[in-house]
Design an enzyme around this catalytic site. Sequence first.
Site, short mmCIF file in Angstrom:
data_model
loop_
_atom_site.label_atom_id
_atom_site.label_comp_id
_atom_site.label_asym_id
_atom_site.label_seq_id
_atom_site.Cartn_x
_atom_site.Cartn_y
_atom_site.Cartn_z
N HIS A 285 0.80 -1.23 0.00
CA HIS A 285 0.00 0.00 0.00
C HIS A 285 0.83 1.27 0.00
O HIS A 285 0.32 2.34 -0.29
CB HIS A 285 -0.96 0.02 1.19
CG HIS A 285 -2.12 -0.90 1.01
ND1 HIS A 285 -1.98 -2.27 1.04
CD2 HIS A 285 -3.42 -0.65 0.75
CE1 HIS A 285 -3.16 -2.82 0.84
NE2 HIS A 285 -4.04 -1.86 0.66
N TYR B 296 -2.42 5.73 0.21
CA TYR B 296 -2.82 6.14 -1.16
C TYR B 296 -2.52 7.62 -1.40
O TYR B 296 -3.40 8.41 -1.76
CB TYR B 296 -4.30 5.87 -1.42
CG TYR B 296 -4.74 4.45 -1.23
CD1 TYR B 296 -4.11 3.40 -1.91
CD2 TYR B 296 -5.80 4.13 -0.38
CE1 TYR B 296 -4.53 2.09 -1.74
CE2 TYR B 296 -6.22 2.82 -0.21
CZ TYR B 296 -5.58 1.81 -0.89
OH TYR B 296 -6.01 0.51 -0.72
#
Length: 484
Positions: free
Chosen positions: A117, A182
């Site tokens: 991630h 993100y």
Amino acid sequence: MLKLNNLKNNFLKPLLTVGSLIIISIVMSGCGSVIAEKPNETIVDYFADNGTGNPLAVVQHPAGEYHNGVTYVSYQGPFEDPYVAAYNHKTETWVGPFRAGTSELGRRDGRTKFDNHGKPTVLIDDAGYIHIFYGGHGGDKHHGKNLLGNIHHGANKHSISKRPLDITEWEEVDNISVFGTYNQAIKMDNGDIYLFYRHGAHRSDWVYQKSTDNGRTFAEPESFLKHKRRTDIKAMDSWYAWVGKGSGDEIMVTFDYHICWDGKATKRGHTTERHDAHYMTFNTKTGEWKNVRGETLTMPLHREDAEKQTLVLDTGNDWTFNGTTYLDTDGYPHIATNIGKDLGAKTGGPKLTHHIRWDGKEWLVSDAINSARSTISRGDFVVTEPNDVQFILSDEDGSDGVIAWWQSKDGGKSFTNKKELLRRNKATFAITSMIKNAHPDARVIVAEKSRNTPHRKIYLVGDNGPIKRELKDATLEKDQSTFN
Ligand code: ZN
């Protein structure tokens, strides 16, 4: 601050200092004939082979930026650390990759798989310093309480190059929230930097932090998408967003809805179920958020308001995986999104990219761009005139992974495979969003994925295919992890 990868990189270090650029380019051009006489197998079409796990994606963006003749690129390397390389289009030379920071994700105790991630996001500020945001997946227990959501792993981090436009040495700075994941970085025309991210794990707000001093300090996070418990079912409202620069002072956001089921309390358990497509804009001058019709939104946006005001497409039972958004020459937004049955679930099903555009009155949705040959695709697009839309897609053709241009001349009604850029047998490609301000020779970064190894070859791909490099320079130290 961080050690150089190896001596080879150290040797190449002067390439990026302006003063020595001319000298080096003379030396390099002097070597040109020597390079050309070597057998072909010493030249490869990837620039690094130490990409790790799932080293790049559309959401963490931009993953690269073209600036003054050089394309700067980033990807997740050994131990999920961010790695940065640079390609000089004039001298046709590579430098790096260099490790730009240290990720907590790749150094968790008892790690049995990659987290994937915390892929890096790149931004070059108005003073020429290069910023890398990386390493986050919601923050960890040792970071304390997340006031805007829940936690999972890692720490969102920020590194800045020690010198302008020089990728050889980096400094980690502690000025953004560790809970982020993100990362998406945008520089406005006045130099203000906006860092967007989800402030935690699934059950968290999406936020932005603003910097007015070239990323040296950031204001506190501001929520714009609200996570919230549902009262009708055992689930929470959650979101996935992709944020891009609009016209003037505007920022555009396209997002989809994640129905975050309570894991153990429901029969189905937690899944990656996501639906619909949404769109809204943020005027950074006035602070106002609006939908495509210009109606003002109440922020942070709740699901109930989103369904009434920002909905682009109701996908019903079909799942989605949100993509990117850009404006055409009429100033209307175009959106890419993947739609399919159980998309992202282990059961599989088609996962195909669709194009959506606003024509001033309504949203027009395309058929799947490449359904004739594939059940899977991912990518990004360029739009000029409303009718002229060009995607670079990663998809599959039989057992080959392919990167190709797909073009529509009728505003998305039909797409044709215009030009193939890269093909590999028994492989699939992960792909980034378009590189910021991309040079035609360097549009996207892709990673070749194979089931047999966690090590990924990383390619910089443009209109002439991948940019080549000497095998010895593209061969790098790998992650020691044995899992894939
Ligand atoms: Zn969830």
